[in-house]
Enzyme design. Structure first.
Site, PDB file in Angstrom:
ATOM      1  N   HIS A 108       1.525   2.217  -3.520  1.00 30.58           N
ATOM      2  CA  HIS A 108       0.405   2.973  -4.102  1.00 30.58           C
ATOM      3  C   HIS A 108       0.452   4.436  -3.641  1.00 30.58           C
ATOM      4  O   HIS A 108       0.263   5.356  -4.440  1.00 30.58           O
ATOM      5  CB  HIS A 108      -0.941   2.369  -3.691  1.00 30.58           C
ATOM      6  N   GLU A 114       0.819  -1.215   0.000  1.00 32.14           N
ATOM      7  CA  GLU A 114       0.000   0.000   0.000  1.00 32.14           C
ATOM      8  C   GLU A 114       0.855   1.268   0.000  1.00 32.14           C
ATOM      9  O   GLU A 114       0.459   2.286  -0.567  1.00 32.14           O
ATOM     10  CB  GLU A 114      -0.981  -0.019   1.171  1.00 32.14           C
TER      11      GLU A 114
END
Length: 194
Positions: free
Chosen positions: A100, A97
């Site tokens: 991202h 994550e």
């Protein structure tokens, strides 16, 4: 995914995993993940790129769907306490994550409704986080000696894009294929894939 809001991008959950941890236990595991060298490096790179990573940027939540975590623009990273059981799983979700989040930080115009943008970030997260290392694939029941990493990344990208209401199955596959070479070979902020 999460009770409060659906993320722009999420990490795949291993359905064979045991029941997860409490929010407090998971939050402790998140704090421990901040000592992981790759997590530390990614957080430093985000700060250097002008994106603040505050104390609440990564938080444990109870999720409603079978996912491990997600990143939501403007909200940060969620880690699904009820689907994770060991430190390595939490580290993996946080790294995935953070990639991202880093992508959004460096590409100010990243549009999660654009299938190509979403596919590119998923390709990078899958490649750079180690999601598809041979050991992880073996534990998931995927046994292939040659080409397993790229096949795994493609499978996981398409699974993630299926959750994007702006990407049909055909659009997701076309977008992934169109951006594959560029995004797979983009290893920023690393010199090469870890």
């Amino acid at each position: 995914m999460e009770d409060a809001a659906a993320p722009n991008s999420g990490s795949e959950f291993n359905p064979g995993a045991r029941r997860g941890k409490s929010i407090d236990e998971c939050q402790d595991m998140i704090r421990r993940s901040f000592r992981n060298p790759i997590v530390k490096f990614l957080m430093e790179q985000m700060e250097k790129s002008g994106c603040r990573v505050g104390d609440n940027f990564v938080k444990a939540v109870v999720c409603t769907g079978p996912v491990a975590g997600g990143y939501t623009k403007g909200r940060g990273i969620t880690v699904c306490s009820n689907y994770l059981t060991i430190q390595d799983e939490v580290n993996q979700v946080v790294i995935h994550e953070l990639i991202h989040a880093y992508d959004e930080c460096r590409a100010k115009n990243l549009d999660w409704t654009n299938c190509a943008h979403h596919a590119c970030s998923e390709i990078r997260a899958g490649h750079l986080s180690g999601d598809c290392h041979f050991k992880r694939e073996l534990l998931r029941g995927f046994i292939k000696l040659r080409g397993h990493e790229q096949e795994c990344i493609k499978r996981r990208v398409l699974k993630s894009l299926r959750g994007n209401p702006y990407c049909s199955e055909v659009a997701a596959k076309d977008a992934m294929e169109a951006v594959w070479d560029t995004c797979y070979n983009d290893t920023k902020p690393f010199d090469r894939a870890p």
